[in-house]
Design an enzyme around this catalytic site. Structure first.
Site, PDB file in Angstrom:
ATOM      1  N   HIS A  38     -13.299 -54.672 -26.365  1.00 40.73           N
ATOM      2  CA  HIS A  38     -14.444 -54.875 -27.271  1.00 40.73           C
ATOM      3  C   HIS A  38     -14.706 -56.339 -27.602  1.00 40.73           C
ATOM      4  CE1 HIS A  38     -17.399 -52.664 -29.700  1.00 40.73           C
ATOM      5  NE2 HIS A  38     -17.414 -53.770 -30.426  1.00 40.73           N
ATOM      6  N   HIS A 231     -11.529 -50.185 -30.388  1.00 40.89           N
ATOM      7  CA  HIS A 231     -11.121 -51.265 -31.305  1.00 40.89           C
ATOM      8  C   HIS A 231     -10.731 -50.667 -32.661  1.00 40.89           C
ATOM      9  CE1 HIS A 231     -15.419 -50.662 -31.757  1.00 40.89           C
ATOM     10  NE2 HIS A 231     -15.560 -51.525 -32.740  1.00 40.89           N
ATOM     11  N   ASP A 338     -12.371 -57.110 -30.727  1.00 39.46           N
ATOM     12  CA  ASP A 338     -13.550 -57.046 -31.607  1.00 39.46           C
ATOM     13  C   ASP A 338     -14.041 -58.426 -32.025  1.00 39.46           C
ATOM     14  OD1 ASP A 338     -15.605 -55.775 -32.919  1.00 39.46           O
ATOM     15  OD2 ASP A 338     -14.379 -54.844 -34.456  1.00 39.46           O
TER      16      ASP A 338
HETATM   17 ZN    ZN Z   1     -17.154 -51.969 -34.164  1.00 41.43          ZN
END
Ligand code: ZN
Length: 411
Positions: A38, A231, A338
Site C-alpha cells: 500500500h 495495510h 501506507d
Molecule cells: Zn487506507
C-alpha cells in the site's frame, strides 16, 4: 544522556541499527523481493499536479511525495502496490467511479513513464520484473464504493490491472460495514458475499483492511481464496478499530492469507488512542470558549506542544509483527506501509519514508528472526498467497459464470 546511552536508546527503539544487521537486511531484501502492498502516490499526483506528470520528475528524489524511483531503490523495494483511492464522500455525489478512472489513468501513466517501473499482473510478473532489476508495480483499489455496486465495473478494474479491492474505506458501503462507521449490516450483506465470490473468480484479492471485524469474519467465511489485509495492524497491541482482532488472525492463518503491517503512527502506537481522546476533548473545550478560528488553532497547537502525539517507533512496528507471528504464524505477515504524504508527521518515527524498510528488517534480525523468516515477511508470504489465489481463479473460471449484479435493486 551521554553518547553511549543515546546510541543504546536509539538502537533499542530501532531508530538506528547495527551496521552489520542493516547490511544483512539489505542483502535479504534484494533477494526477497520486498513487496509493499500500500502506497498512495497516485492520489498525491492528482492532488498536487492534477495528474500532469510533466510537472514532476519521479526519476529524482521528491521529498514532498510518498515515493519516487531513487528512494524506492534505496529502500530495497522490489514490488509496490499503488493505491487507487477516492474518498468515500464521492458516494453521495455519485462520482466515485469517475474519480477512480482518473486514479487508474494517472497510475498507469506514471508506471509507463519510468523505465525502472513495470506493471505487474501476476506473481510470476513480480518475480520476473524483480529479477530484471526493476520495480514491479501493481494496482490495489482501496474502497468498494468505487465499483458503484456494479460487477461490470469490478471486472473492468481487474482488466485495468487492479489486483485487490479493499471492500470499504472509512465509511460503510451498501454491502459491507467499515471499521470506522456505525454498524449497519452486521458485516457483509448477501450482495457483499457475491462480490467476494466474484473477486475469487476474477483472481483479485479481497482486501479486508478498513472493514469492521464482523465484515472480516464474514469474508473469511465465504472466500474460496486467500485474502489480504493490505495495510493493518494488531488490535491486541493498539486499540484502533481498524486493527485486526486475534480471532480473525487465527482464521486468516486457516485461510492462507497475509496481514501486511501498516507504519502509520495512529495505528501502530498503543498510546495513540488515549491521546486521541484527550486531543478531541481538549479541542471541544477550546471551541466551547471561542469562535475565533485563529485562537482555536493556537490553543490546539499549544495543547499539542504540551501533549506530544505518540509517534510510534520501528520497535513498535516490529512488536505488531511479533504479535501476528505469535497468533497467526510466520507465514501470514507482510508489509503494507501506507505511505501517503511526506511522512514527517504521520508515520512511525524511524519509518518516515520509503528508504527506511531495511531498518525494520534489521530490528527483526536483532530480535532473532532467521533469514528465511525475513524473506517470508518481506514478500514470499505474499507471493504464496497470490499464487494460490491465481490457481483458485483459474479453477473457478472453468465452472462459474461472471456475476450479473448491475443496478442497486438487483440481488
Ligand atoms: Zn487506507
Amino acid at each position: 544522556m551521554g553518547p553511549a546511552l543515546l546510541l543504546a536508546a536509539a538502537l533499542a527503539s530501532g531508530q538506528t541499527a547495527d551496521p552489520a544487521l542493516l547490511a544483512r537486511a539489505r542483502k535479504l531484501l534484494a533477494a526477497a523481493p520486498l513487496i509493499d502492498t500500500h502506497n498512495d502516490l497516485p492520489s498525491m499526483l492528482l492532488e498536487k499536479y492534477k495528474g500532469d506528470l510533466t510537472k514532476v520528475d519521479l526519476s529524482q528524489a521528491q521529498a514532498a511525495l510518498c515515493a519516487d524511483v531513487p528512494r524506492l531503490i534505496e529502500g530495497g523495494v522490489g514490488a509496490q502496490y499503488w493505491a487507487v483511492f477516492v474518498e468515500s464522500s464521492t458516494m453521495s455525489t455519485h462520482t466515485a467511479l469517475h474519480e477512480a478512472l482518473r486514479e487508474f489513468d494517472v497510475t498507469r501513466r506514471f508506471i509507463r513513464s519510468q523505465p525502472r517501473l513495470e506493471l505487474a499482473l501476476t506473481a510470476d510478473d513480480i518475480e520476473r520484473i524483480h529479477r530484471s532489476g526493476r520495480i514491479a508495480s501493481l494496482i490495489g483499489v482501496e474502497g468498494g464504493h468505487m465499483i458503484e455496486q456494479s460487477a461490470a465495473a469490478l471486472r473492468l478494474f481487474y482488466e485495468l490491472g487492479g489486483r485487490y479491492l479493499t471492500l470499504t474505506h472509512w465509511d460503510n458501503v451498501e454491502w459491507a460495514d467499515s471499521a470506522t462507521d456505525r454498524p449497519e449490516h452486521g458485516g457483509l450483506t448477501r450482495r457483499g458475499e457475491k462480490i467476494v465470490r466474484e473477486l475469487n473468480r476474477l483472481g483479485m484479492f479481497a482486501d479486508i483492511s478498513h472493514v469492521s471485524a464482523d465484515t472480516m469474519r464474514d469474508v473469511l467465511r465465504v472466500t474460496r481464496a486467500p485474502v489480504i489485509f493490505s495495510h493493518s495492524n494488531a488490535l491486541a497491541l493498539a486499540g484502533h478499530p481498524r486493527n485486526v482482532p486475534d480471532d480473525v488472525l487465527r482464521a486468516l492463518a486457516a485461510n492462507g492469507g497475509v496481514v501486511h503491517v501498516n507504519f502509520i503512527r495512529e495505528f501502530v502506537d498503543p498510546a495513540h488512542a488515549a491521546w486521541d481522546a484527550k486531543h478531541q476533548a481538549a479541542r471541544k473545550a477550546i471551541e466551547a470558549k471561542t469562535d475565533d478560528e485563529k485562537a482555536v488553532a493556537k490553543a490546539v497547537a499549544d495543547f499539542e506542544k504540551a501533549n506530544p502525539e505518540p509517534a510510534g517507533t520501528v520497535a513498535l512496528v516490529a512488536d505488531h509483527i511479533d504479535h501476528i507471528v505469535k497468533v497467526a504464524g510466520i507465514d501470514h505477515v507482510g508489509i503494507g506501509s501506507d505511505f501517503y504524504d511526506d511522512g514527517s508527521a504521520s508515520m512511525a518515527s524511524g519509518l518516515e519514508n520509503v528508504t527506511r524498510y531495511p531498518f525494520l528488517f534489521a530490528e527483526l534480525l536483532r530480535r532473532g528472526y532467521s533469514d528465511e523468516d525475513v524473506l517470508k515477511i518481506a514478500g514470499r508470504n505474499h507471493l504464496r498467497a497470490m499464487r494460490r489465489m491465481e490457481q483458485v481463479a483459474a479453477q473457478l473460471q472453468k465452472t462459474e459464470p461472471p456475476l450479473i449484479l448491475d443496478g442497486p435493486e438487483g440481488q
